[in-house]
Write an enzyme that holds these catalytic residues in place. Sequence first.
Site, short mmCIF file in Angstrom:
data_model
loop_
_atom_site.label_atom_id
_atom_site.label_comp_id
_atom_site.label_asym_id
_atom_site.label_seq_id
_atom_site.Cartn_x
_atom_site.Cartn_y
_atom_site.Cartn_z
CG HIS A 8 -1.94 1.08 1.25
ND1 HIS A 8 -3.30 0.82 1.18
CD2 HIS A 8 -1.82 2.42 1.35
CE1 HIS A 8 -3.96 1.96 1.23
NE2 HIS A 8 -3.08 2.95 1.34
CG HIS A 10 -1.51 6.46 -2.60
ND1 HIS A 10 -2.68 6.24 -3.29
CD2 HIS A 10 -1.76 6.13 -1.31
CE1 HIS A 10 -3.60 5.81 -2.46
NE2 HIS A 10 -3.07 5.74 -1.24
CG HIS A 186 -7.75 3.48 -0.24
ND1 HIS A 186 -7.21 2.69 -1.21
CD2 HIS A 186 -6.75 4.31 0.17
CE1 HIS A 186 -5.94 3.02 -1.39
NE2 HIS A 186 -5.63 4.01 -0.56
CD GLU A 189 -6.83 6.95 5.38
OE1 GLU A 189 -5.72 7.49 5.56
OE2 GLU A 189 -7.38 6.89 4.27
CG ASP A 267 -1.15 6.02 2.98
OD1 ASP A 267 -1.53 5.72 1.85
OD2 ASP A 267 -1.86 6.65 3.80
CG ASP A 268 0.40 9.26 0.44
OD1 ASP A 268 0.47 8.97 -0.78
OD2 ASP A 268 -0.67 9.27 1.08
#
Length: 339
Positions: A8, A10, A186, A189, A267-268
């Site tokens: 996961h 991006h 997703h 969250e 994630d980021d």
Amino acid sequence: MVLKAELHCHIEGAASPRLVEKKAAKYGADVSSFIQDGRFVWHDFTSFLNAYDQAAMLFRTEDDYADLAEDYLLSLGRQDAIYSEVFISTDHAFSAGINPRAYIEGLAEGMRRAKAATGIEGRMIATGLRHKGPEAVMAAARYIVENPHPLVTGFGMAGDERMHKPMDFAAAFDVARNAGLGITIHAGELSGWESVAGTLDALNPSRIGHGVRAIENPELVKRLADEQILLECCPGSNIALGVFADFSSHPFAGLANAGVPVTLNSDDPPYFHTDLAREYEIATSYFGYDDAMLKQVTETAIKAAFVDEETRTSLLARLCQDKTVRVADELFAGSAPSS
């Protein structure tokens, strides 16, 4: 050292400040409002999205995306990762003025370079953006199905999970699933457990991106465990965005103890001042995980990865071989004569 795998992340959100500054110099852009002292700066979700979008728009060509994928996967290799899946967006390609095929080919080239240098395997998960609506998500699914690429092996949905109902997207995910793509969505969250339950009921994914708010409903946790729905957990991201107050209140360990398959992901990463290695360290420092438990997390990720069985077998063999080599090294060290 524990071998790692990530499911996961991006890809635009994985661009390092250093690489963004390099692209800014190429295109004559000013990034001083969101990069300071080599770090991304933001103070709320709106400013985070603004920084993310401005940085992402500095990747405009096939070569730019090759650089991005290579840079990120090489960084993962330095963190002892052997597998990476990244989320991509054909919607972003259009908004950046690049043909989606060139976008995908650039990312694939970067993955090939990183594999040649480190051995890391990489795959892409195409995504539709929920807040753009069902028609846009269907268009994203159709593009990927009609323009297949061997390294695009999954389809998912990101974006504002508070918008639209999961059932609104069922047709798009049927298109992707019927084409043999793995499905991850997703949910759970920024929205609560109902988001996860509704996604499971309507879209039948094998994996949920985040999903941590499922902890709010014990019956849902049991369902995730019974059906072995994997959660792509991102603890560092969750704390940075205020999903949970601190790591001690994060449900990663509780979900795992209930039998839910969980993995660690970034994630980021540069936006949340983390990386995959730090996520594994968080599990050690806050969730009580030792090396054997972390290795199990990696194995869980590989078993759930959207790859062909030959690649999966090879990755699992690398993980097993690493354990065997370490045991042998420990035995040899223990039997070495003292001086």
